[in-house]
Scaffold this active site. Structure first.
Site, short mmCIF file in Angstrom:
data_model
loop_
_atom_site.label_atom_id
_atom_site.label_comp_id
_atom_site.label_asym_id
_atom_site.label_seq_id
_atom_site.Cartn_x
_atom_site.Cartn_y
_atom_site.Cartn_z
N CYS A 59 0.85 -1.25 -0.08
CA CYS A 59 -0.10 -0.01 0.12
C CYS A 59 0.70 1.46 -0.03
O CYS A 59 0.30 2.33 0.38
CB CYS A 59 -1.04 -0.13 1.02
SG CYS A 59 -2.26 1.21 1.31
N ILE B 159 -3.91 -7.38 1.57
CA ILE B 159 -2.58 -6.88 1.81
C ILE B 159 -2.76 -5.30 1.80
O ILE B 159 -3.14 -4.76 0.98
CB ILE B 159 -1.50 -7.52 1.02
CG1 ILE B 159 -1.43 -8.89 0.85
CG2 ILE B 159 -0.22 -6.82 1.24
CD1 ILE B 159 -0.44 -9.51 -0.31
N SER B 160 -2.23 -4.75 2.83
CA SER B 160 -2.18 -3.25 2.95
C SER B 160 -3.62 -2.51 2.76
O SER B 160 -4.34 -2.85 3.87
CB SER B 160 -1.32 -2.88 2.04
OG SER B 160 -0.96 -1.26 2.63
N SER B 161 -3.76 -2.06 1.58
CA SER B 161 -5.33 -1.58 1.43
C SER B 161 -6.29 -2.56 1.71
O SER B 161 -7.36 -2.51 1.95
CB SER B 161 -5.41 -1.08 0.32
OG SER B 161 -6.69 -0.30 -0.15
N HIS C 90 6.51 -2.65 6.26
CA HIS C 90 5.24 -2.62 5.46
C HIS C 90 5.01 -3.85 4.51
O HIS C 90 4.04 -4.47 4.82
CB HIS C 90 4.77 -1.23 4.88
CG HIS C 90 3.41 -1.28 4.62
ND1 HIS C 90 2.23 -1.21 5.44
CD2 HIS C 90 2.71 -1.02 3.29
CE1 HIS C 90 1.08 -1.39 4.85
NE2 HIS C 90 1.32 -1.26 3.31
#
Length: 439
Positions: free
Chosen positions: A14, A167-169, A308
């Site tokens: 992200c 994943i992330s967003s 991240h």
């Protein structure tokens, strides 16, 4: 129709979400995945070709113009499970297909994978607007729910085995999906995300710097209330949650990991004290809440020194185990018995000594334990050994001493206390080990 060979690459996460606000990661362009060509399906009622990534159109209500990509293995099972794999910012459904091993796992276990894909410029999912955080609110979750409905109709999928991962967003969207559609999902696995509602904005912005920086802290009850408010009046079962986070995450900072644990333990009504803790891989700390088996209500994996972009191959297999899709049958495996307790007292006129023997009847070593129990009315602990006790009467929690914090499977520990009593010298009752009822 063509089938695109699938490669396994590490996807970009992200970081481009930050780029929307001027914090572009310099190597961004070098890590973007190349998306394979997908096959368009003009009629939603048609089943997709197997062993190929396929775009499905006209799949249902889709207020934010998402695209739907689907992977169906050659050996798709009768009443298959469905995994919704949600991409990171700057990504796409095809990139998620190409950069994770969910399709390979589908080949092995016969489930169907849905890959939602954003068409807005940021390529980030909406996890911030009031519409996204409300059931049927008219944003991305509605379109994803339509994709699930289409898949269930087309493949007679098992509605008790629908899962979300991202994943992330996509991890943030996993939290959102489990909040707004608790009756749809059995479990979720979020890689580098934030709690449901943490990214909320009211000005149309997709970005919430306070949340991203890990500066939002709420009580478990407050976090849980945000989830419950997304579907007012819902009283049914809630999906289980697995969350992953790197301690050096500089995009969605590490405090968000602890806030997710607070939120989902509250939502699922389990203790915030881990029922089990271990290190499955060097540098990983895994804690389980409300149960000690592979399908505990909440499982949290912290990766020491990792940033991240934490997702690597092999992690999806661990999420699959949490989902229960690497074993036969739709029902979750029962959690093994957590503990057994034997309690006795020896009394005199106004006092007593109590002895409690605790046995770990589970299959996982406990690294730290708390044993809650209820004293009969009129009893007050005056001193104890083998643990610290608080409060002194009523519902008491005994917390391990430094020398007996580790309790292996089938191992026992004996603790004790002295207490005054007002006539009832009976033994303590209602024992719970790390929130789990003991026999």
């Amino acid at each position: 129709m063509t089938t695109t060979p699938r490669t396994t690459r590490r996807p970009l996460l992200c970081t481009a979400l930050v780029a929307l606000l001027g914090a572009l990661v310099p190597l961004l362009a070098a890590t973007v995945l190349t998306a394979p060509t997908a096959v368009a399906r003009p009629r939603a009622a048609d089943a997709a070709p197997t062993a190929a990534l396929t775009e499905v159109t006209n799949f249902g209500t889709n207020p934010s113009n998402l695209q739907m990509y689907l992977y169906v293995p050659d050996n798709v099972t009768a009443k298959p499970a469905v995994v919704v794999a949600v991409h990171y910012c700057t990504g796409s459904g095809p990139a998620m297909y190409n950069g994770t091993e969910w399709a390979q796992l589908a080949d092995r276990y016969g489930f169907v994978v849905v890959y939602p894909s954003v068409t807005r410029a940021s390529k980030c999912f909406d996890v911030a607007s009031p519409q996204a955080l409300t059931r049927g609110g008219g944003s991305d979750p509605v379109g994803i729910k339509s994709m699930i409905d289409w898949t269930v109709r087309t493949y007679s999928a098992d509605t008790s085995r629908i899962f979300a991962t991202g994943i992330s967003s996509g991890a943030m969207m996993t939290n959102v999906l489990l909040g707004v559609y608790p009756d749809v999902f059995a479990a979720g696995a979020a890689f580098s995300g934030v709690p449901f509602g943490c990214f909320a904005t009211t000005n149309g912005s997709e970005w919430n710097s306070e949340c991203a920086n890990g500066a939002i802290s709420r009580t478990p009850q407050e976090w849980g209330d945000l989830v419950r408010a997304a579907y007012p009046g819902y009283t049914g079962p809630r999906p289980r949650m697995q969350t992953w986070h790197g301690t050096q995450d500089d995009v969605l900072r590490y405090p968000n990991f602890g806030e997710q644990i607070k939120q989902w333990t509250n939502v699922l009504g389990v203790s915030q004290t881990p029922a089990a803790s271990d290190t499955p891989v060097s540098g990983w700390n895994r804690t389980r809440y409300g149960g000690i088996g592979d399908r505990a209500p909440v499982e949290a994996i912290s990766l020491q020194g990792v940033g991240h972009n934490l997702y690597v191959n092999g992690m999806a297999s661990r999420a699959l185990t949490f989902f229960g899709l690497d074993s036969s049958g739709p029902a979750p495996q029962p959690q093994p018995g957590a503990c057994k307790v034997t309690a006795t007292t020896s009394a005199w006129s106004t006092g007593l000594t109590g002895s409690v023997t605790l046995t770990n009847t589970g299959t996982t070593t406990l690294n730290g334990w708390q044993l809650a129990f209820t004293l009969p009315t009129g009893q007050t602990i005056t001193n104890g050994w083998g643990a610290t006790y608080a409060p002194a009467s009523g519902t008491v929690t005994a917390t391990n001493a430094a020398y007996n914090a580790t309790l292996a499977p089938n191992a026992s520990v004996t603790i004790g206390y002295q207490a005054n009593h007002g006539g009832n010298s009976g033994a303590a009752t209602a024992f719970k080990l790390n929130g789990t009822v003991c026999t």
